[in-house]
Design a protein around this motif. Structure first.
Motif, PDB file in Angstrom:
ATOM      1  N   LYS A   1       0.855  -1.182   0.000  1.00  0.00           N
ATOM      2  CA  LYS A   1       0.000   0.000   0.000  1.00  0.00           C
ATOM      3  C   LYS A   1       0.895   1.237   0.000  1.00  0.00           C
ATOM      4  N   ILE A   2       0.561   2.176  -0.867  1.00  0.00           N
ATOM      5  CA  ILE A   2       1.308   3.426  -0.960  1.00  0.00           C
ATOM      6  C   ILE A   2       0.534   4.493  -0.185  1.00  0.00           C
ATOM      7  N   PRO A   3       1.199   5.209   0.720  1.00  0.00           N
ATOM      8  CA  PRO A   3       0.500   6.270   1.455  1.00  0.00           C
ATOM      9  C   PRO A   3      -0.063   7.311   0.478  1.00  0.00           C
ATOM     10  N   GLU A   4      -1.313   7.660   0.666  1.00  0.00           N
ATOM     11  CA  GLU A   4      -2.005   8.594  -0.243  1.00  0.00           C
ATOM     12  C   GLU A   4      -1.257   9.912  -0.396  1.00  0.00           C
ATOM     13  N   ALA A   5      -0.656  10.386   0.660  1.00  0.00           N
ATOM     14  CA  ALA A   5       0.044  11.671   0.622  1.00  0.00           C
ATOM     15  C   ALA A   5       1.242  11.648  -0.327  1.00  0.00           C
ATOM     16  N   LYS A   6       1.768  10.461  -0.610  1.00  0.00           N
ATOM     17  CA  LYS A   6       2.931  10.359  -1.500  1.00  0.00           C
ATOM     18  C   LYS A   6       2.549  10.288  -2.971  1.00  0.00           C
ATOM     19  N   ILE A   7       1.289  10.013  -3.268  1.00  0.00           N
ATOM     20  CA  ILE A   7       0.858   9.898  -4.661  1.00  0.00           C
ATOM     21  C   ILE A   7       0.715  11.290  -5.265  1.00  0.00           C
ATOM     22  N   GLN A   8       1.539  11.569  -6.279  1.00  0.00           N
ATOM     23  CA  GLN A   8       1.497  12.867  -6.948  1.00  0.00           C
ATOM     24  C   GLN A   8       0.508  12.843  -8.104  1.00  0.00           C
ATOM     25  N   GLU A   9       0.525  11.774  -8.888  1.00  0.00           N
ATOM     26  CA  GLU A   9      -0.429  11.576  -9.978  1.00  0.00           C
ATOM     27  C   GLU A   9      -0.471  10.093 -10.314  1.00  0.00           C
TER      28      GLU A   9
ATOM     29  N   LYS B   1       2.878   7.982  -9.817  1.00  0.00           N
ATOM     30  CA  LYS B   1       4.054   8.828  -9.667  1.00  0.00           C
ATOM     31  C   LYS B   1       4.219   9.199  -8.204  1.00  0.00           C
ATOM     32  N   LEU B   2       5.399   8.880  -7.672  1.00  0.00           N
ATOM     33  CA  LEU B   2       5.771   9.202  -6.306  1.00  0.00           C
ATOM     34  C   LEU B   2       6.889  10.242  -6.365  1.00  0.00           C
ATOM     35  N   PRO B   3       7.256  10.847  -5.251  1.00  0.00           N
ATOM     36  CA  PRO B   3       8.315  11.854  -5.286  1.00  0.00           C
ATOM     37  C   PRO B   3       9.633  11.346  -5.900  1.00  0.00           C
ATOM     38  N   ALA B   4       9.975  10.084  -5.674  1.00  0.00           N
ATOM     39  CA  ALA B   4      11.274   9.585  -6.140  1.00  0.00           C
ATOM     40  C   ALA B   4      11.191   8.545  -7.254  1.00  0.00           C
ATOM     41  N   ALA B   5      10.002   8.117  -7.630  1.00  0.00           N
ATOM     42  CA  ALA B   5       9.900   7.040  -8.618  1.00  0.00           C
ATOM     43  C   ALA B   5       8.494   6.950  -9.188  1.00  0.00           C
ATOM     44  N   ILE B   6       8.360   6.102 -10.187  1.00  0.00           N
ATOM     45  CA  ILE B   6       7.055   5.758 -10.739  1.00  0.00           C
ATOM     46  C   ILE B   6       6.918   4.251 -10.564  1.00  0.00           C
ATOM     47  N   VAL B   7       5.820   3.820  -9.947  1.00  0.00           N
ATOM     48  CA  VAL B   7       5.618   2.396  -9.703  1.00  0.00           C
ATOM     49  C   VAL B   7       4.354   1.910 -10.395  1.00  0.00           C
ATOM     50  N   CYS B   8       4.304   0.622 -10.631  1.00  0.00           N
ATOM     51  CA  CYS B   8       3.141  -0.010 -11.243  1.00  0.00           C
ATOM     52  C   CYS B   8       2.277  -0.612 -10.140  1.00  0.00           C
TER      53      CYS B   8
ATOM     54  N   TRP C   1      -6.645  -1.075  -1.687  1.00  0.00           N
ATOM     55  CA  TRP C   1      -6.218   0.241  -1.224  1.00  0.00           C
ATOM     56  C   TRP C   1      -6.304   1.261  -2.362  1.00  0.00           C
ATOM     57  N   PHE C   2      -6.012   0.851  -3.598  1.00  0.00           N
ATOM     58  CA  PHE C   2      -6.068   1.783  -4.719  1.00  0.00           C
ATOM     59  C   PHE C   2      -7.515   2.125  -5.050  1.00  0.00           C
ATOM     60  N   GLN C   3      -8.410   1.154  -4.981  1.00  0.00           N
ATOM     61  CA  GLN C   3      -9.834   1.412  -5.216  1.00  0.00           C
ATOM     62  C   GLN C   3     -10.375   2.402  -4.183  1.00  0.00           C
ATOM     63  N   LYS C   4      -9.942   2.242  -2.939  1.00  0.00           N
ATOM     64  CA  LYS C   4     -10.359   3.161  -1.870  1.00  0.00           C
ATOM     65  C   LYS C   4      -9.820   4.571  -2.169  1.00  0.00           C
ATOM     66  N   TYR C   5      -8.570   4.644  -2.614  1.00  0.00           N
ATOM     67  CA  TYR C   5      -7.964   5.934  -2.977  1.00  0.00           C
ATOM     68  C   TYR C   5      -8.770   6.595  -4.095  1.00  0.00           C
ATOM     69  N   LEU C   6      -9.154   5.832  -5.125  1.00  0.00           N
ATOM     70  CA  LEU C   6      -9.935   6.383  -6.235  1.00  0.00           C
ATOM     71  C   LEU C   6     -11.281   6.922  -5.770  1.00  0.00           C
ATOM     72  N   ARG C   7     -11.948   6.179  -4.869  1.00  0.00           N
ATOM     73  CA  ARG C   7     -13.232   6.641  -4.351  1.00  0.00           C
ATOM     74  C   ARG C   7     -13.072   7.969  -3.613  1.00  0.00           C
ATOM     75  N   LYS C   8     -12.001   8.090  -2.816  1.00  0.00           N
ATOM     76  CA  LYS C   8     -11.744   9.342  -2.092  1.00  0.00           C
ATOM     77  C   LYS C   8     -11.495  10.483  -3.066  1.00  0.00           C
ATOM     78  N   GLN C   9     -10.720  10.212  -4.116  1.00  0.00           N
ATOM     79  CA  GLN C   9     -10.416  11.245  -5.104  1.00  0.00           C
ATOM     80  C   GLN C   9     -11.672  11.698  -5.830  1.00  0.00           C
ATOM     81  N   LYS C  10     -12.522  10.725  -6.156  1.00  0.00           N
ATOM     82  CA  LYS C  10     -13.784  11.050  -6.854  1.00  0.00           C
ATOM     83  C   LYS C  10     -14.666  11.914  -5.970  1.00  0.00           C
TER      84      LYS C  10
END
Length: 95
Positions: free
Chosen positions: A41-49, A65-72, A79-88
């Protein structure tokens, strides 16, 4: 051992992509191989885009995209689905 090997592969992939001058906003198609996926799980605060990989890619993925890298990331990760719902929700209330 497995986790450190996966992190090493991930860091090498990110360094290689950075060395290739690939921009996150590039129109160039970028796909993810199985070895490039982050299963943590990636902390939401670190997700730039984020953006989805092209439909022509073998593995469906989201490039995060994270501050130091791009991950798949697997777009089906809970956790990503939850992040998307929050963003929406945030986007719908800010309009």
């Amino acid at each position: 051992m497995k986790i450190s090997l996966a992190l090493l592969v991930l860091l090498l992939a990110a360094a290689w992509a950075g060395g290739q001058g690939v921009s996150f906003r590039s129109s160039k198609v970028t796909c993810c191989s199985k070895e490039m996926f982050s299963h943590r799980k990636i902390p939401e605060a670190k997700i730039q885009e984020y953006r989805y990989t092209a439909p022509s890619c073998t593995h469906k993925a989201v490039l995060v995209k994270l501050p130091a890298a791009i991950v798949c990331v697997d777009p089906k990760e809970k956790w990503f689905q939850k992040y998307l719902r929050k963003q929406k929700k945030l986007n719908s209330t800010s309009e």
